[in-house]
Design a protein around this motif. Structure first.
Motif, PDB file in Angstrom:
ATOM      1  N   GLU A  31      -5.892   7.765  -6.573  1.00 26.37           N
ATOM      2  CA  GLU A  31      -6.268   6.895  -5.457  1.00 26.37           C
ATOM      3  C   GLU A  31      -6.990   5.657  -5.977  1.00 26.37           C
ATOM      4  OE1 GLU A  31      -8.671   7.067  -1.188  1.00 26.37           O
ATOM      5  OE2 GLU A  31      -8.085   8.924  -2.219  1.00 26.37           O
ATOM      6  N   GLY A  32      -6.612   4.489  -5.447  1.00 23.26           N
ATOM      7  CA  GLY A  32      -7.199   3.219  -5.843  1.00 23.26           C
ATOM      8  C   GLY A  32      -6.485   2.525  -6.987  1.00 23.26           C
ATOM      9  N   PHE A  63       0.574   5.256   0.995  1.00 21.06           N
ATOM     10  CA  PHE A  63      -0.242   6.228   1.712  1.00 21.06           C
ATOM     11  C   PHE A  63       0.293   7.627   1.451  1.00 21.06           C
ATOM     12  CE2 PHE A  63      -0.750   2.263   4.027  1.00 21.06           C
ATOM     13  CZ  PHE A  63      -2.126   2.208   4.195  1.00 21.06           C
ATOM     14  N   HIS A  81      -2.440   2.739  -4.408  1.00 25.59           N
ATOM     15  CA  HIS A  81      -2.656   4.008  -3.715  1.00 25.59           C
ATOM     16  C   HIS A  81      -3.844   3.806  -2.774  1.00 25.59           C
ATOM     17  CE1 HIS A  81      -3.624   8.032  -2.654  1.00 25.59           C
ATOM     18  NE2 HIS A  81      -3.107   8.646  -3.704  1.00 25.59           N
ATOM     19  N   ALA A  82      -3.563   3.848  -1.454  1.00 31.80           N
ATOM     20  CA  ALA A  82      -4.579   3.528  -0.448  1.00 31.80           C
ATOM     21  C   ALA A  82      -5.102   4.760   0.268  1.00 31.80           C
ATOM     22  CB  ALA A  82      -4.006   2.529   0.552  1.00 31.80           C
ATOM     23  N   GLY A  83      -4.923   5.940  -0.317  1.00 32.81           N
ATOM     24  CA  GLY A  83      -5.414   7.145   0.324  1.00 32.81           C
ATOM     25  C   GLY A  83      -4.422   7.674   1.337  1.00 32.81           C
ATOM     26  N   SER A  84      -4.927   8.370   2.345  1.00 29.73           N
ATOM     27  CA  SER A  84      -4.089   8.926   3.400  1.00 29.73           C
ATOM     28  C   SER A  84      -4.245   8.089   4.658  1.00 29.73           C
ATOM     29  CB  SER A  84      -4.467  10.383   3.694  1.00 29.73           C
ATOM     30  OG  SER A  84      -4.282  11.186   2.550  1.00 29.73           O
ATOM     31  N   SER A  85      -3.155   7.930   5.394  1.00 29.38           N
ATOM     32  CA  SER A  85      -3.204   7.129   6.614  1.00 29.38           C
ATOM     33  C   SER A  85      -3.822   7.908   7.765  1.00 29.38           C
ATOM     34  CB  SER A  85      -1.802   6.680   7.002  1.00 29.38           C
ATOM     35  OG  SER A  85      -1.824   6.025   8.256  1.00 29.38           O
ATOM     36  N   THR A  86      -4.587   7.199   8.592  1.00 21.22           N
ATOM     37  CA  THR A  86      -5.164   7.819   9.790  1.00 21.22           C
ATOM     38  C   THR A  86      -4.503   7.310  11.064  1.00 21.22           C
ATOM     39  OG1 THR A  86      -6.885   6.108   9.872  1.00 21.22           O
ATOM     40  CG2 THR A  86      -7.397   8.130   8.678  1.00 21.22           C
ATOM     41  N   LYS A 102       0.835  -1.199   0.000  1.00 25.50           N
ATOM     42  CA  LYS A 102       0.000   0.000   0.000  1.00 25.50           C
ATOM     43  C   LYS A 102       0.875   1.256   0.000  1.00 25.50           C
ATOM     44  CE  LYS A 102      -3.839  -2.413   0.732  1.00 25.50           C
ATOM     45  NZ  LYS A 102      -4.878  -2.562  -0.314  1.00 25.50           N
ATOM     46  N   PRO A 151       1.026  15.692  -1.153  1.00 27.01           N
ATOM     47  CA  PRO A 151       0.235  14.605  -1.733  1.00 27.01           C
ATOM     48  C   PRO A 151       0.925  13.805  -2.830  1.00 27.01           C
ATOM     49  CG  PRO A 151      -0.599  16.767  -2.413  1.00 27.01           C
ATOM     50  CD  PRO A 151       0.406  17.012  -1.336  1.00 27.01           C
TER      51      PRO A 151
END
Length: 252
Positions: A109-110, A36, A131-136, A34, A42
């Motif tokens: 993303e994706g 992030f 691309h898994a987006g942004s990490s939380t 993944k 970005p």
């Protein structure tokens, strides 16, 4: 002359066949790669994945993607130490340990791009990176948790460490190991531990006992750190992560 050419050709085939038969082909498998995105940049990504090793110990030496403008390995706490994946075990490129950084301006993303990790023994192993987006999730000490009394931890080898593998035990005070869901709430003094070898995350510990598989000879650093149910580091009275190290000096 023809006989000499035939002899050289057969010798070359024989050498190639020997190398292929004696190389641990298929020993390394890459899972769940993944990328992030970093919130403030970005086009920069932190790359995480799991490395499953069904063969002898191996060393990760490079990471690359033909689509990336830049990509390199990062090991913030351990610099130039070898990133070792124990034999018959696994390790993880993770945000709180050794990981890869990548710059890729055009990466929706994706979507997926090819990713290749190169190992000292297994050679090049390729997978797909999403691309898994942004990490939380954050393991930054600034987001850590202080409780009273503060947890304490020590890390000990149950037997004399050697290159064939050995058992470890994590001793804790003011702390209880607890297997909780990823979205579980924080309970003071409860949680799990993270184990690292030369900065490579080997996994989470939900109990005090753990076995290390075969590792190469040399001086290596094992580290364990205590974390809350909601994946934040516990902090001691000085505001530092509650962690312990064990230095291994392994001989052939």
């Amino acid at each position: 002359m023809k006989r000499l050419l035939v002899f050289c050709l057969l010798a070359g085939i024989g050498i190639a066949g020997y190398v292929m038969l004696n190389r641990p082909a298929g020993a390394i498998t890459l899972v769940g790669a993944k990328a992030f995105a970093m919130a403030d940049r970005p086009s920069m990504f932190m790359v995480t994945l799991t490395i499953e090793n069904d063969g002898p110990p191996d060393v990760l030496v490079d990471v690359a993607s033909p689509k990336a403008g830049m990509m390199h390995l990062m090991n913030p706490q351990h610099g130039d130490r070898e990133i070792i994946v124990p034999g018959q075990g696994h390790g993880m490129l993770a945000m709180d340990g050794a990981h890869a950084m990548m710059r890729m301006p055009d990466f929706p993303e994706g979507s997926f791009v090819p990713l290749t990790l190169t190992f000292a023994n297994a050679g090049a192993v390729t997978t797909r990176l999403q691309h898994a987006g942004s990490s939380t999730m954050s393991h930054d000490p600034d987001d850590g948790v202080s409780v009273q009394p503060a947890p304490r931890v020590t890390l000990n080898a149950v037997e004399t460490p050697n290159t064939d593998g050995f058992a470890l035990r994590v001793e804790v005070e003011n702390f209880n190991f607890h297997r909780a869901a990823d979205d579980a709430a924080h309970v003071a003094g409860q949680g799990h531990a993270h184990l690292y070898l030369n900065g490579l995350k080997l996994g989470r510990l939900y109990e005090p006992a753990f076995d290390i598989g075969p590792v190469p000879a040399g001086t290596h650093i094992l580290e364990v750190a205590l974390n809350t149910n909601d994946h934040r580091p516990y902090l001691d009275s000085a505001g530092l992560p509650v962690a312990a190290q064990l230095t291994l000096d392994l001989q052939d």
